[in-house]
Scaffold this motif. Structure first.
Motif, PDB file in Angstrom:
ATOM      1  N   SER A 192      -0.724  -3.451 -14.086  1.00 30.72           N
ATOM      2  CA  SER A 192      -1.381  -2.722 -13.496  1.00 30.72           C
ATOM      3  C   SER A 192      -2.770  -3.675 -12.864  1.00 30.72           C
ATOM      4  O   SER A 192      -3.774  -3.059 -12.405  1.00 30.72           O
ATOM      5  N   GLY A 193      -2.564  -4.929 -13.097  1.00 31.82           N
ATOM      6  CA  GLY A 193      -3.742  -5.601 -12.423  1.00 31.82           C
ATOM      7  C   GLY A 193      -3.800  -5.536 -10.903  1.00 31.82           C
ATOM      8  O   GLY A 193      -2.908  -5.128 -10.326  1.00 31.82           O
ATOM      9  N   TRP A 194      -5.009  -5.969 -10.264  1.00 38.57           N
ATOM     10  CA  TRP A 194      -5.135  -5.870  -9.107  1.00 38.57           C
ATOM     11  C   TRP A 194      -5.253  -7.390  -8.291  1.00 38.57           C
ATOM     12  O   TRP A 194      -5.855  -7.978  -8.755  1.00 38.57           O
ATOM     13  N   LEU A 251       2.479  -7.556   0.794  1.00 39.99           N
ATOM     14  CA  LEU A 251       2.373  -6.841  -0.697  1.00 39.99           C
ATOM     15  C   LEU A 251       3.475  -5.934  -1.043  1.00 39.99           C
ATOM     16  O   LEU A 251       3.829  -6.004  -2.204  1.00 39.99           O
ATOM     17  N   ASP A 252       3.692  -5.077  -0.029  1.00 37.98           N
ATOM     18  CA  ASP A 252       4.886  -4.209  -0.401  1.00 37.98           C
ATOM     19  C   ASP A 252       6.157  -4.960  -0.762  1.00 37.98           C
ATOM     20  O   ASP A 252       6.913  -4.599  -1.868  1.00 37.98           O
ATOM     21  N   LYS A 253       6.652  -6.123   0.026  1.00 32.95           N
ATOM     22  CA  LYS A 253       7.677  -6.828  -0.185  1.00 32.95           C
ATOM     23  C   LYS A 253       7.740  -7.728  -1.632  1.00 32.95           C
ATOM     24  O   LYS A 253       8.585  -7.939  -2.406  1.00 32.95           O
ATOM     25  N   ALA A 254       6.194  -7.830  -2.217  1.00 36.79           N
ATOM     26  CA  ALA A 254       6.154  -8.644  -3.478  1.00 36.79           C
ATOM     27  C   ALA A 254       6.076  -7.550  -4.499  1.00 36.79           C
ATOM     28  O   ALA A 254       5.993  -8.035  -5.676  1.00 36.79           O
ATOM     29  N   GLY A 255       6.241  -6.206  -4.296  1.00 39.24           N
ATOM     30  CA  GLY A 255       6.537  -5.343  -5.345  1.00 39.24           C
ATOM     31  C   GLY A 255       5.240  -4.868  -5.716  1.00 39.24           C
ATOM     32  O   GLY A 255       5.028  -4.124  -6.808  1.00 39.24           O
ATOM     33  N   PHE A 256       4.042  -4.790  -4.910  1.00 38.37           N
ATOM     34  CA  PHE A 256       2.845  -4.127  -5.241  1.00 38.37           C
ATOM     35  C   PHE A 256       2.848  -2.616  -5.015  1.00 38.37           C
ATOM     36  O   PHE A 256       3.572  -2.145  -4.009  1.00 38.37           O
ATOM     37  N   PHE A 257       1.953  -2.000  -5.724  1.00 45.06           N
ATOM     38  CA  PHE A 257       1.751  -0.344  -5.648  1.00 45.06           C
ATOM     39  C   PHE A 257       0.239  -0.280  -5.069  1.00 45.06           C
ATOM     40  O   PHE A 257      -0.425  -0.976  -5.102  1.00 45.06           O
ATOM     41  N   HIS A 258       0.071   1.240  -4.921  1.00 53.15           N
ATOM     42  CA  HIS A 258      -1.030   1.583  -4.566  1.00 53.15           C
ATOM     43  C   HIS A 258      -1.813   0.721  -3.454  1.00 53.15           C
ATOM     44  O   HIS A 258      -3.002   0.200  -3.467  1.00 53.15           O
ATOM     45  N   ILE A 259      -1.030   0.270  -2.338  1.00 52.50           N
ATOM     46  CA  ILE A 259      -1.658  -0.686  -1.339  1.00 52.50           C
ATOM     47  C   ILE A 259      -2.877  -0.121  -0.479  1.00 52.50           C
ATOM     48  O   ILE A 259      -2.528   1.019  -0.101  1.00 52.50           O
ATOM     49  N   PHE A 260      -3.596  -0.710  -0.205  1.00 49.72           N
ATOM     50  CA  PHE A 260      -4.629  -0.389   0.530  1.00 49.72           C
ATOM     51  C   PHE A 260      -5.404  -1.158   1.435  1.00 49.72           C
ATOM     52  O   PHE A 260      -5.255  -2.564   1.231  1.00 49.72           O
ATOM     53  N   THR A 261      -6.232  -0.888   2.395  1.00 42.90           N
ATOM     54  CA  THR A 261      -7.027  -1.631   3.315  1.00 42.90           C
ATOM     55  C   THR A 261      -8.338  -0.945   3.509  1.00 42.90           C
ATOM     56  O   THR A 261      -8.374   0.354   3.843  1.00 42.90           O
ATOM     57  N   ARG A 262      -9.320  -1.674   3.700  1.00 45.03           N
ATOM     58  CA  ARG A 262     -10.555  -1.172   3.711  1.00 45.03           C
ATOM     59  C   ARG A 262     -11.573  -1.897   4.804  1.00 45.03           C
ATOM     60  O   ARG A 262     -11.351  -3.187   4.959  1.00 45.03           O
ATOM     61  N   PRO A 263     -11.884  -1.124   5.827  1.00 45.31           N
ATOM     62  CA  PRO A 263     -12.804  -1.732   6.925  1.00 45.31           C
ATOM     63  C   PRO A 263     -13.931  -2.332   6.470  1.00 45.31           C
ATOM     64  O   PRO A 263     -14.854  -1.633   5.778  1.00 45.31           O
ATOM     65  N   ASP A 264     -14.715  -3.262   7.154  1.00 43.59           N
ATOM     66  CA  ASP A 264     -15.990  -3.498   6.887  1.00 43.59           C
ATOM     67  C   ASP A 264     -17.070  -2.830   7.691  1.00 43.59           C
ATOM     68  O   ASP A 264     -16.669  -1.556   8.221  1.00 43.59           O
ATOM     69  N   LEU A 265     -18.320  -3.156   7.820  1.00 50.14           N
ATOM     70  CA  LEU A 265     -19.397  -2.365   8.374  1.00 50.14           C
ATOM     71  C   LEU A 265     -19.080  -2.077  10.067  1.00 50.14           C
ATOM     72  O   LEU A 265     -19.764  -1.264  10.714  1.00 50.14           O
ATOM     73  N   SER A 266     -18.438  -3.179  10.447  1.00 48.75           N
ATOM     74  CA  SER A 266     -18.184  -3.111  11.935  1.00 48.75           C
ATOM     75  C   SER A 266     -16.882  -2.298  12.253  1.00 48.75           C
ATOM     76  O   SER A 266     -16.297  -2.288  13.416  1.00 48.75           O
ATOM     77  N   GLU A 267     -16.157  -1.674  11.366  1.00 49.66           N
ATOM     78  CA  GLU A 267     -15.005  -0.996  11.340  1.00 49.66           C
ATOM     79  C   GLU A 267     -13.772  -1.585  11.659  1.00 49.66           C
ATOM     80  O   GLU A 267     -12.745  -1.148  12.409  1.00 49.66           O
ATOM     81  N   THR A 268     -13.894  -3.200  11.258  1.00 47.39           N
ATOM     82  CA  THR A 268     -12.691  -3.990  11.267  1.00 47.39           C
ATOM     83  C   THR A 268     -12.037  -4.095   9.963  1.00 47.39           C
ATOM     84  O   THR A 268     -12.685  -4.155   8.999  1.00 47.39           O
ATOM     85  N   ASP A 269     -10.632  -3.857   9.913  1.00 44.88           N
ATOM     86  CA  ASP A 269      -9.980  -4.050   8.737  1.00 44.88           C
ATOM     87  C   ASP A 269     -10.222  -5.408   8.292  1.00 44.88           C
ATOM     88  O   ASP A 269      -9.876  -6.383   8.641  1.00 44.88           O
ATOM     89  N   ARG A 270     -10.704  -5.613   6.789  1.00 40.64           N
ATOM     90  CA  ARG A 270     -11.190  -6.893   6.410  1.00 40.64           C
ATOM     91  C   ARG A 270     -10.765  -7.209   5.038  1.00 40.64           C
ATOM     92  O   ARG A 270     -10.491  -8.080   4.619  1.00 40.64           O
ATOM     93  N   VAL A 271     -10.443  -6.097   4.087  1.00 40.80           N
ATOM     94  CA  VAL A 271     -10.116  -6.370   2.809  1.00 40.80           C
ATOM     95  C   VAL A 271      -8.832  -5.608   2.425  1.00 40.80           C
ATOM     96  O   VAL A 271      -8.790  -4.213   2.591  1.00 40.80           O
ATOM     97  N   THR A 272      -7.913  -6.100   1.888  1.00 31.21           N
ATOM     98  CA  THR A 272      -6.584  -5.464   1.595  1.00 31.21           C
ATOM     99  C   THR A 272      -6.206  -5.629   0.305  1.00 31.21           C
ATOM    100  O   THR A 272      -6.548  -6.770  -0.428  1.00 31.21           O
TER     101      THR A 272
END
Length: 292
Positions: free
Chosen positions: A243-245, A262-283
């Motif tokens: 259950s580590g992230w 991430l999906d190919k490597a077997g991860f679950f609950h995959i997400f992406t977060r945008p930064d303040l400029s609305e650019t996808d920045r963290v996954t």
């Protein structure tokens, strides 16, 4: 950036000049905010002081020192390297040309990581490519019960990171010289964070203002900027607890491929977060769930 029009004669290199006049002349060549920040740091004062003492005369030596800083800024050298420090999250970190300058968008990586690290619980955290130590030290300050291992390939970068940890009396960070996961064997972590190199080789942005002064090893990756992200995602499951992230920063156009990897490597609950400029920045994603 336009050439600076402040000559020795214009600024009174043979005579003192006021703070206000010097800043007005400097604004012909550099951004007003940059000029003020450079002068603040040179004089070791705050912004209010410059406003309240606009008529204060500076010495010839002070003016000469300031002009040398301006010339370096005009040449493209980042303000953070000229002042030797950069604010990040709620702290101010030492930076040198041996480390990447912490960016505001990377604060999102810290925010997401903190949301996965419960207060008051002993957790093992791994920061890959720590650089100045900004991510590791910030997390350590906000999660004093966590144990953070901060890794970097550069001994010069680690020296800066250690000084930043000492500055804030952070004792729950261990610094390790290693190439990503190299050197780790049985260690398992609750959260792995990374701000890896993700700019493609030959990207024209690398010749822009500032970036060409920063260490390319911290910026550039092969395979269209994805080589390090590939490596981290592929190897992270072997170092994460159940259950580590895994949470990492990436380029503006790399969110989709990052989620697929991430999906190919077997991860679950995959997400992406945008930064303040609305650019996808963290996954990120969660490793296999703990058995019930």
């Amino acid at each position: 950036m336009a050439a600076l029009s402040v000559s020795a004669q214009q600024t009174g290199m043979g005579a003192p000049i006021t703070i206000g006049e010097l800043l007005r002349k400097a604004a012909d060549g550099v951004d007003r905010v940059d000029a003020r920040w450079l002068l603040q740091n040179m004089l070791n004062v705050d912004a209010a002081f410059l406003i309240a003492h606009a008529e204060l005369l500076l010495s010839v030596e002070q003016v000469a020192h300031f002009q040398r800083l301006l010339a370096r800024r005009i040449a493209g050298e980042p303000v953070a390297y000229l002042t030797g420090k950069r604010g990040f999250y709620d702290l101010v970190f030492e930076v040198t040309p041996d480390v990447l300058i912490p960016r505001p968008e990377t604060e999102l990586l810290v925010e997401v990581a903190l949301s996965k690290i419960p207060l008051g619980r002993r957790c093992n955290i791994l920061d890959l490519g720590t650089g100045s130590g900004a991510i590791a030290v910030t997390i350590a300050r906000h999660r004093p019960d966590a144990c953070i291992t901060a890794v970097d390939l550069s001994p010069l970068a680690l020296a800066v990171a250690r000084r930043n940890a000492e500055k804030y009396s952070v004792e729950n960070v261990v610094f390790v010289e290693a190439d990503w996961f190299t050197g780790f064997t049985d260690e398992k972590f609750d959260v792995i964070v990374a701000n890896p190199p993700y700019i493609a080789e030959g990207d024209p942005h690398l010749e822009g203002d500032g970036l060409r002064f920063e260490p390319s090893i911290a910026l550039v990756a092969s395979n269209n900027g994805l080589n390090c992200i590939h490596t981290i995602i592929a190897q992270a499951p072997g170092y994460l607890k159940h259950s580590g992230w895994l949470i990492f920063e990436h380029g503006y156009d790399q969110a989709d491929i990052s989620r697929k990897l991430l999906d190919k490597a077997g991860f679950f609950h995959i997400f992406t977060r945008p930064d303040l400029s609305e650019t996808d920045r963290v996954t990120g994603g969660q490793c296999e769930l703990a058995p019930v």
